[in-house]
Design a protein around this motif. Sequence first.
Motif, PDB file in Angstrom:
ATOM      1  N   TYR A  37     -27.076  -6.535  -5.146  1.00 29.79           N
ATOM      2  CA  TYR A  37     -27.250  -5.735  -6.363  1.00 29.79           C
ATOM      3  C   TYR A  37     -27.780  -6.667  -7.456  1.00 29.79           C
ATOM      4  O   TYR A  37     -27.008  -7.206  -8.244  1.00 29.79           O
ATOM      5  N   PRO A  38     -29.103  -6.879  -7.491  1.00 32.92           N
ATOM      6  CA  PRO A  38     -29.687  -7.901  -8.370  1.00 32.92           C
ATOM      7  C   PRO A  38     -29.435  -7.704  -9.861  1.00 32.92           C
ATOM      8  O   PRO A  38     -29.473  -8.668 -10.620  1.00 32.92           O
ATOM      9  N   LEU A  39     -29.140  -6.498 -10.279  1.00 33.21           N
ATOM     10  CA  LEU A  39     -28.899  -6.248 -11.701  1.00 33.21           C
ATOM     11  C   LEU A  39     -27.438  -6.467 -12.094  1.00 33.21           C
ATOM     12  O   LEU A  39     -27.040  -6.195 -13.218  1.00 33.21           O
ATOM     13  N   GLY A  40     -26.634  -6.941 -11.161  1.00 31.26           N
ATOM     14  CA  GLY A  40     -25.238  -7.250 -11.453  1.00 31.26           C
ATOM     15  C   GLY A  40     -24.333  -6.037 -11.340  1.00 31.26           C
ATOM     16  O   GLY A  40     -24.698  -5.001 -10.774  1.00 31.26           O
ATOM     17  N   VAL A  41     -23.144  -6.181 -11.904  1.00 34.81           N
ATOM     18  CA  VAL A  41     -22.111  -5.150 -11.783  1.00 34.81           C
ATOM     19  C   VAL A  41     -22.544  -3.809 -12.379  1.00 34.81           C
ATOM     20  O   VAL A  41     -22.026  -2.759 -11.997  1.00 34.81           O
ATOM     21  N   THR A  42     -23.504  -3.831 -13.275  1.00 35.35           N
ATOM     22  CA  THR A  42     -23.988  -2.573 -13.870  1.00 35.35           C
ATOM     23  C   THR A  42     -25.211  -2.019 -13.139  1.00 35.35           C
ATOM     24  O   THR A  42     -25.793  -1.030 -13.588  1.00 35.35           O
ATOM     25  N   ASP A  43     -25.592  -2.639 -12.031  1.00 33.21           N
ATOM     26  CA  ASP A  43     -26.749  -2.167 -11.248  1.00 33.21           C
ATOM     27  C   ASP A  43     -26.547  -0.690 -10.903  1.00 33.21           C
ATOM     28  O   ASP A  43     -25.514  -0.311 -10.350  1.00 33.21           O
ATOM     29  N   PRO A  44     -27.509   0.176 -11.234  1.00 32.13           N
ATOM     30  CA  PRO A  44     -27.347   1.600 -10.931  1.00 32.13           C
ATOM     31  C   PRO A  44     -27.301   1.902  -9.430  1.00 32.13           C
ATOM     32  O   PRO A  44     -26.856   2.972  -9.029  1.00 32.13           O
ATOM     33  N   ASP A  45     -27.735   0.938  -8.598  1.00 32.93           N
ATOM     34  CA  ASP A  45     -27.687   1.161  -7.150  1.00 32.93           C
ATOM     35  C   ASP A  45     -26.426   0.580  -6.515  1.00 32.93           C
ATOM     36  O   ASP A  45     -26.301   0.506  -5.305  1.00 32.93           O
ATOM     37  N   TYR A  46     -25.470   0.179  -7.333  1.00 30.37           N
ATOM     38  CA  TYR A  46     -24.190  -0.338  -6.852  1.00 30.37           C
ATOM     39  C   TYR A  46     -23.113   0.714  -7.104  1.00 30.37           C
ATOM     40  O   TYR A  46     -22.980   1.229  -8.212  1.00 30.37           O
ATOM     41  N   CYS A  47     -22.363   1.041  -6.041  1.00 29.74           N
ATOM     42  CA  CYS A  47     -21.246   1.970  -6.194  1.00 29.74           C
ATOM     43  C   CYS A  47     -20.080   1.503  -5.335  1.00 29.74           C
ATOM     44  O   CYS A  47     -20.209   0.582  -4.534  1.00 29.74           O
ATOM     45  N   VAL A  48     -18.974   2.153  -5.517  1.00 32.54           N
ATOM     46  CA  VAL A  48     -17.756   1.863  -4.768  1.00 32.54           C
ATOM     47  C   VAL A  48     -17.422   3.080  -3.917  1.00 32.54           C
ATOM     48  O   VAL A  48     -17.446   4.216  -4.405  1.00 32.54           O
ATOM     49  N   LEU A  49     -17.134   2.836  -2.657  1.00 32.15           N
ATOM     50  CA  LEU A  49     -16.635   3.904  -1.780  1.00 32.15           C
ATOM     51  C   LEU A  49     -15.121   3.746  -1.712  1.00 32.15           C
ATOM     52  O   LEU A  49     -14.613   2.694  -1.310  1.00 32.15           O
ATOM     53  N   LYS A  50     -14.411   4.787  -2.128  1.00 36.15           N
ATOM     54  CA  LYS A  50     -12.941   4.771  -2.103  1.00 36.15           C
ATOM     55  C   LYS A  50     -12.478   5.725  -1.017  1.00 36.15           C
ATOM     56  O   LYS A  50     -12.659   6.939  -1.107  1.00 36.15           O
ATOM     57  N   PHE A  51     -11.857   5.160   0.010  1.00 31.95           N
ATOM     58  CA  PHE A  51     -11.342   5.956   1.122  1.00 31.95           C
ATOM     59  C   PHE A  51      -9.843   6.137   0.941  1.00 31.95           C
ATOM     60  O   PHE A  51      -9.116   5.177   0.691  1.00 31.95           O
ATOM     61  N   THR A  52      -9.380   7.379   1.084  1.00 28.77           N
ATOM     62  CA  THR A  52      -7.952   7.688   1.015  1.00 28.77           C
ATOM     63  C   THR A  52      -7.550   8.327   2.340  1.00 28.77           C
ATOM     64  O   THR A  52      -8.037   9.402   2.694  1.00 28.77           O
ATOM     65  N   ALA A  53      -6.674   7.645   3.066  1.00 20.67           N
ATOM     66  CA  ALA A  53      -6.236   8.102   4.385  1.00 20.67           C
ATOM     67  C   ALA A  53      -5.151   9.165   4.288  1.00 20.67           C
ATOM     68  O   ALA A  53      -4.314   9.136   3.384  1.00 20.67           O
ATOM     69  N   GLU A  54      -5.186  10.087   5.236  1.00 19.90           N
ATOM     70  CA  GLU A  54      -4.145  11.105   5.374  1.00 19.90           C
ATOM     71  C   GLU A  54      -3.296  10.847   6.611  1.00 19.90           C
ATOM     72  O   GLU A  54      -2.090  11.043   6.599  1.00 19.90           O
ATOM     73  N   ASP A  55      -3.964  10.443   7.685  1.00 17.42           N
ATOM     74  CA  ASP A  55      -3.260  10.154   8.929  1.00 17.42           C
ATOM     75  C   ASP A  55      -4.099   9.201   9.754  1.00 17.42           C
ATOM     76  O   ASP A  55      -5.190   8.800   9.347  1.00 17.42           O
ATOM     77  N   GLY A  56      -3.578   8.838  10.912  1.00 17.10           N
ATOM     78  CA  GLY A  56      -4.314   7.896  11.737  1.00 17.10           C
ATOM     79  C   GLY A  56      -3.824   7.870  13.166  1.00 17.10           C
ATOM     80  O   GLY A  56      -2.909   8.604  13.552  1.00 17.10           O
ATOM     81  N   ARG A  57      -4.479   7.012  13.934  1.00 18.32           N
ATOM     82  CA  ARG A  57      -4.137   6.824  15.346  1.00 18.32           C
ATOM     83  C   ARG A  57      -4.283   5.333  15.645  1.00 18.32           C
ATOM     84  O   ARG A  57      -5.321   4.734  15.385  1.00 18.32           O
ATOM     85  N   TYR A  58      -3.217   4.751  16.182  1.00 21.82           N
ATOM     86  CA  TYR A  58      -3.169   3.328  16.496  1.00 21.82           C
ATOM     87  C   TYR A  58      -3.192   3.159  18.004  1.00 21.82           C
ATOM     88  O   TYR A  58      -2.482   3.864  18.726  1.00 21.82           O
ATOM     89  N   TYR A  59      -4.014   2.212  18.478  1.00 24.19           N
ATOM     90  CA  TYR A  59      -4.115   1.949  19.911  1.00 24.19           C
ATOM     91  C   TYR A  59      -3.747   0.500  20.177  1.00 24.19           C
ATOM     92  O   TYR A  59      -4.293  -0.420  19.557  1.00 24.19           O
ATOM     93  N   SER A  60      -2.806   0.291  21.104  1.00 25.00           N
ATOM     94  CA  SER A  60      -2.394  -1.051  21.499  1.00 25.00           C
ATOM     95  C   SER A  60      -1.664  -0.960  22.833  1.00 25.00           C
ATOM     96  O   SER A  60      -0.967   0.020  23.092  1.00 25.00           O
ATOM     97  N   ASN A  61      -1.817  -1.980  23.659  1.00 23.06           N
ATOM     98  CA  ASN A  61      -1.122  -2.041  24.964  1.00 23.06           C
ATOM     99  C   ASN A  61      -1.359  -0.790  25.793  1.00 23.06           C
ATOM    100  O   ASN A  61      -0.438  -0.249  26.420  1.00 23.06           O
ATOM    101  N   PHE A  62      -2.594  -0.298  25.783  1.00 21.42           N
ATOM    102  CA  PHE A  62      -2.997   0.860  26.597  1.00 21.42           C
ATOM    103  C   PHE A  62      -2.277   2.154  26.237  1.00 21.42           C
ATOM    104  O   PHE A  62      -2.156   3.057  27.050  1.00 21.42           O
ATOM    105  N   LYS A  63      -1.785   2.218  24.983  1.00 20.74           N
ATOM    106  CA  LYS A  63      -1.118   3.421  24.504  1.00 20.74           C
ATOM    107  C   LYS A  63      -1.640   3.748  23.108  1.00 20.74           C
ATOM    108  O   LYS A  63      -1.942   2.851  22.329  1.00 20.74           O
ATOM    109  N   SER A  64      -1.677   5.030  22.797  1.00 14.03           N
ATOM    110  CA  SER A  64      -2.073   5.481  21.466  1.00 14.03           C
ATOM    111  C   SER A  64      -0.894   6.149  20.774  1.00 14.03           C
ATOM    112  O   SER A  64      -0.035   6.749  21.434  1.00 14.03           O
ATOM    113  N   GLU A  65      -0.889   6.041  19.465  1.00 12.49           N
ATOM    114  CA  GLU A  65       0.205   6.599  18.687  1.00 12.49           C
ATOM    115  C   GLU A  65      -0.354   7.191  17.394  1.00 12.49           C
ATOM    116  O   GLU A  65      -1.057   6.506  16.651  1.00 12.49           O
TER     117      GLU A  65
END
Length: 139
Positions: free
Chosen positions: A107-135
């Motif tokens: 973003y060559p124009l710095g923190v105020t560059d109009p082509d710079y944005c933030v993506l904010k992800f908010t999770a609701e649920d999920g799935r974890y995989y380990s040891n050949f099992k999912s949860e």
Amino acid sequence: MMRDPVKTIGNLIDKQKTAYISSIDKDGYPNTKAMLAPRKREGIQVFYFTSNTSSMRAAQYRENPKACIYFCDRRFFRGVMLRGTMEVLEDAESKEMIWQEGDTMYYPLGVTDPDYCVLKFTAEDGRYYSNFKSEDFTV
């Protein structure tokens, strides 16, 4: 079953250099992209990424905020998928919060560059995989 999902999943996430984010295109198909690891996270519920305001992904999230992010520990064949919503933030406070020295490479124009944005992800649920099992878990 995980004793402490926030700790277990948080540790997995913190060791990854890459995150995979998914959006939904205009035809209803998922689109996945590798990204640099999130700049900031709040537990395992809220994640902040840098992106281009003009990107296809930002446009897709504006149209349909449903999203998922995935982190994979290839060494131990573990992973976690989080489902939720993605917001495209362009306010100064959000942009300054995750700005880092060297970001002018993207973003060559710095923190105020109009082509710079933030993506904010908010999770609701999920799935974890380990040891050949999912949860499934809620956040």
